[in-house]
Enzyme design. Structure first.
Site, PDB file in Angstrom:
ATOM      1  N   LYS A 104     -11.121   0.635  -7.596  1.00 21.87           N
ATOM      2  CA  LYS A 104      -9.845   1.302  -7.889  1.00 21.87           C
ATOM      3  C   LYS A 104      -9.178   0.738  -9.126  1.00 21.87           C
ATOM      4  O   LYS A 104      -8.703   1.482  -9.980  1.00 21.87           O
ATOM      5  CB  LYS A 104      -8.848   1.138  -6.727  1.00 21.87           C
ATOM      6  CG  LYS A 104      -9.143   1.961  -5.511  1.00 21.87           C
ATOM      7  CD  LYS A 104      -7.936   1.988  -4.570  1.00 21.87           C
ATOM      8  CE  LYS A 104      -7.470   0.613  -4.126  1.00 21.87           C
ATOM      9  NZ  LYS A 104      -8.418  -0.073  -3.248  1.00 21.87           N
ATOM     10  N   ARG A 116      -0.630   2.297   1.927  1.00 22.77           N
ATOM     11  CA  ARG A 116      -1.662   1.615   2.712  1.00 22.77           C
ATOM     12  C   ARG A 116      -1.539   1.956   4.193  1.00 22.77           C
ATOM     13  O   ARG A 116      -2.418   1.613   4.969  1.00 22.77           O
ATOM     14  CB  ARG A 116      -1.480   0.089   2.612  1.00 22.77           C
ATOM     15  CG  ARG A 116      -1.860  -0.546   1.295  1.00 22.77           C
ATOM     16  CD  ARG A 116      -3.312  -0.862   1.238  1.00 22.77           C
ATOM     17  NE  ARG A 116      -3.731  -2.202   0.916  1.00 22.77           N
ATOM     18  CZ  ARG A 116      -3.760  -2.747  -0.301  1.00 22.77           C
ATOM     19  NH1 ARG A 116      -3.276  -2.141  -1.327  1.00 22.77           N
ATOM     20  NH2 ARG A 116      -4.274  -3.938  -0.466  1.00 22.77           N
ATOM     21  N   ARG A 120     -16.665 -10.762  -7.303  1.00 26.80           N
ATOM     22  CA  ARG A 120     -15.345 -10.903  -7.904  1.00 26.80           C
ATOM     23  C   ARG A 120     -14.777 -12.280  -7.603  1.00 26.80           C
ATOM     24  O   ARG A 120     -14.148 -12.904  -8.433  1.00 26.80           O
ATOM     25  CB  ARG A 120     -14.420  -9.814  -7.341  1.00 26.80           C
ATOM     26  CG  ARG A 120     -13.106  -9.739  -8.032  1.00 26.80           C
ATOM     27  CD  ARG A 120     -12.460  -8.397  -7.791  1.00 26.80           C
ATOM     28  NE  ARG A 120     -11.969  -8.273  -6.442  1.00 26.80           N
ATOM     29  CZ  ARG A 120     -11.418  -7.156  -5.955  1.00 26.80           C
ATOM     30  NH1 ARG A 120     -11.330  -6.081  -6.688  1.00 26.80           N
ATOM     31  NH2 ARG A 120     -10.979  -7.124  -4.725  1.00 26.80           N
ATOM     32  N   ARG A 146      -8.185 -14.778  -7.597  1.00 21.35           N
ATOM     33  CA  ARG A 146      -7.485 -14.221  -6.448  1.00 21.35           C
ATOM     34  C   ARG A 146      -7.751 -15.109  -5.254  1.00 21.35           C
ATOM     35  O   ARG A 146      -8.883 -15.392  -4.923  1.00 21.35           O
ATOM     36  CB  ARG A 146      -7.968 -12.803  -6.167  1.00 21.35           C
ATOM     37  CG  ARG A 146      -7.506 -11.811  -7.210  1.00 21.35           C
ATOM     38  CD  ARG A 146      -7.889 -10.407  -6.829  1.00 21.35           C
ATOM     39  NE  ARG A 146      -7.367 -10.030  -5.514  1.00 21.35           N
ATOM     40  CZ  ARG A 146      -7.180  -8.765  -5.167  1.00 21.35           C
ATOM     41  NH1 ARG A 146      -7.447  -7.780  -5.998  1.00 21.35           N
ATOM     42  NH2 ARG A 146      -6.719  -8.480  -3.970  1.00 21.35           N
ATOM     43  N   ARG A 156      -9.490  -7.974   5.071  1.00 20.89           N
ATOM     44  CA  ARG A 156      -8.882  -6.901   4.280  1.00 20.89           C
ATOM     45  C   ARG A 156      -9.588  -5.579   4.536  1.00 20.89           C
ATOM     46  O   ARG A 156      -8.968  -4.516   4.583  1.00 20.89           O
ATOM     47  CB  ARG A 156      -8.902  -7.263   2.790  1.00 20.89           C
ATOM     48  CG  ARG A 156      -7.912  -8.392   2.458  1.00 20.89           C
ATOM     49  CD  ARG A 156      -8.125  -8.953   1.073  1.00 20.89           C
ATOM     50  NE  ARG A 156      -7.815  -7.962   0.054  1.00 20.89           N
ATOM     51  CZ  ARG A 156      -8.516  -7.789  -1.065  1.00 20.89           C
ATOM     52  NH1 ARG A 156      -9.582  -8.525  -1.301  1.00 20.89           N
ATOM     53  NH2 ARG A 156      -8.150  -6.898  -1.934  1.00 20.89           N
TER      54      ARG A 156
END
Ligand code: AMP
Length: 189
Positions: free
Chosen positions: A13, A88, A127, A135, A146
């Site tokens: 995204k 969300r 990532r 992060r 998540r």
């Protein structure tokens, strides 16, 4: 152009959002980025949300709606906006609809990027190890949390927007340009 990007964490995204916002010259509004900035600045909001984000859970609907209402009231949203990371939950989707209706700027498209779970977990792992993106919520355990939160709370939004005739479903597997090509086609541009 007023749109929402939906999809699980790791669906790409953020990457697509940057391209779309450039193409249409509209602001890219990422609630995750805004909250991370608040945490980094040590503001009251940041202190409130930090542990929730680190656990991979969702910040309360009221807090997030206040953040986004504030952002949408800024002048640069006059030509449109791209929302990334919000809504969300169903409550957020309904509140967002009501807010945008009252401002007379309803959503035009909801782009739902889908990617199989194995690929998502691999991407999130990558990532987490890449130096560029620091992060604290990208370790395997939190990533799993998540994703669980996504399936339970956010995935049902596809149905909500399908009913409203706004849903554009996109296959998120492939090179970045391939996926953006599919998105532009779905948006009719
Ligand atoms: P993201 O960068 O979109 O994955 O967001 C990172 C984290 O910020 C999420 O795991 C949540 O803790 C929080 N967050 C971002 N957007 C929202 C939202 N719309 N509602 C609740 N929590 C959010």
């Amino acid at each position: 152009m007023r749109l929402v990007l939906l999809g699980p964490p790791g669906a790409g995204k953020g990457t697509q959002a940057v391209l779309i916002s450039k193409k249409f010259a509209i602001p890219h509004i990422s609630t995750g980025e805004m909250l991370r900035a608040a945490v980094a600045s040590g503001s009251e909001l940041g202190r409130k949300v930090r542990s929730i984000m680190d656990a991979g859970e969702l910040v309360s609907d009221d807090v997030i709606m206040e953040v986004v209402a504030d952002r949408l009231s800024q002048a640069d949203c006059g030509s449109g906006f791209l929302l990334d990371g919000i809504p969300r939950t169903l409550v957020q989707a309904e509140k967002l609809d009501a807010m945008l209706r009252s401002l007379n700027v309803p959503l035009r498209h909801v782009v739902d990027i889908s990617v199989p779970e194995e690929i998502i977990l691999e991407r999130i792992k990558q990532r987490g190890v890449s130096a560029g993106e620091a992060r604290t919520d990208d370790n395997a355990e939190v990533a799993k949390k998540r994703l669980d939160v996504y399936w339970a709370q956010t995935a049902p939004l596809s149905e909500y927007y399908r009913k409203g005739g706004l849903l554009r479903e996109i296959d998120g597997v492939g090179a970045v340009e391939e996926v953006s090509g599919r998105i532009y086609q779905a948006l009719g541009v």
